[in-house]
Design an enzyme around this catalytic site. Sequence first.
Site, PDB file in Angstrom:
ATOM      1  N   SER A   1      -1.655  14.449   5.432  1.00  0.00           N
ATOM      2  CA  SER A   1      -2.730  15.713   6.074  1.00  0.00           C
ATOM      3  C   SER A   1      -1.931  15.888   7.727  1.00  0.00           C
ATOM      4  CB  SER A   1      -3.997  16.227   6.012  1.00  0.00           C
ATOM      5  OG  SER A   1      -3.890  17.500   5.648  1.00  0.00           O
ATOM      6  N   ASP A   2      -1.652  17.184   8.127  1.00  0.00           N
ATOM      7  CA  ASP A   2      -1.137  17.483  10.004  1.00  0.00           C
ATOM      8  C   ASP A   2      -2.204  18.796  10.021  1.00  0.00           C
ATOM      9  OD1 ASP A   2      -0.588  15.785  11.839  1.00  0.00           O
ATOM     10  OD2 ASP A   2       0.429  17.905  12.220  1.00  0.00           O
ATOM     11  N   THR A   3      -2.389  18.678  11.266  1.00  0.00           N
ATOM     12  CA  THR A   3      -3.232  20.554  11.215  1.00  0.00           C
ATOM     13  C   THR A   3      -2.701  20.794  12.848  1.00  0.00           C
ATOM     14  OG1 THR A   3      -4.942  19.998  10.383  1.00  0.00           O
ATOM     15  CG2 THR A   3      -5.216  21.656  11.559  1.00  0.00           C
TER      16      THR A   3
ATOM     17  N   GLY B   1      -0.085  20.794   7.755  1.00  0.00           N
ATOM     18  CA  GLY B   1       0.453  20.578   6.331  1.00  0.00           C
ATOM     19  C   GLY B   1      -0.283  19.425   5.254  1.00  0.00           C
TER      20      GLY B   1
ATOM     21  N   LYS C   1       3.351   9.882   7.227  1.00  0.00           N
ATOM     22  CA  LYS C   1       1.978   9.230   7.754  1.00  0.00           C
ATOM     23  C   LYS C   1       1.682   9.340   6.640  1.00  0.00           C
ATOM     24  CE  LYS C   1      -0.592  12.352  11.412  1.00  0.00           C
ATOM     25  NZ  LYS C   1      -1.633  13.254  10.813  1.00  0.00           N
TER      26      LYS C   1
END
Length: 234
Positions: A77-79, A114, A58
Amino acid sequence: MNTMSQQTTLLLASSSPRRRELIGTIGLPVLIEAPDVDETMPEGTPPDELVEQLSLRKAGTVAGRNGEQTGTIVIGSDTVVVLDGRILGKPADGDEAFAMLRALSGRTHQVYTGITCIDAGCTLPPTVAEGRGTVMPFGDVGRYRVSAEGADGKPRALVGHTVSRVTFRPMSDKEIRAYIRTGEPMDKAGAYGVQGSGALFIEKIEGDFYSVMGLPLSLLYQLLLHWGIRPFQG
């Protein structure tokens, strides 16, 4: 706020209203740009690697669109939610949302988030995508790595993640269906939002609350310090 912080702009690669709200707490100028990336990953990818790579994807996509902008740090960011080793993404429909919430009921699961920070003023080497770099612990909740450094000793990219443990109280089928009717679960990993009505079902959180929301603010602040960005220090 020092001179470097005043010259820094954060570019958030996200369409999430929650992340947009959270990043404003840092006190630096913020721009928002949706990344529009392919979020598919090879089956069996460990959750820590998955969230790090997607956050990098991203941030890297948005950084690539904006060229080499000095004084801009791009953040991705990633969840994901993980139960018994199985990654729970966003539900495809109400039935899948019900199945996820039923599985989470009365159980403890993990939330991996992340985060990637990229200096938009630098060209990234291929080693960043390959996951190389010096790994550093972040307390007992996560880690991060300095993926590349410039000639000035400052990083070009930093990638990391946190892990939090969330325990749900037992939920009745009636409660789950009523919650799904609010629409809140449909765009959330694991089919719940900790910042919304989903909080009513959470018994406890062990780790970073803001990581569960989708942006690990304390880790982000630690990463920014590597560039000498100190919003709350003279």
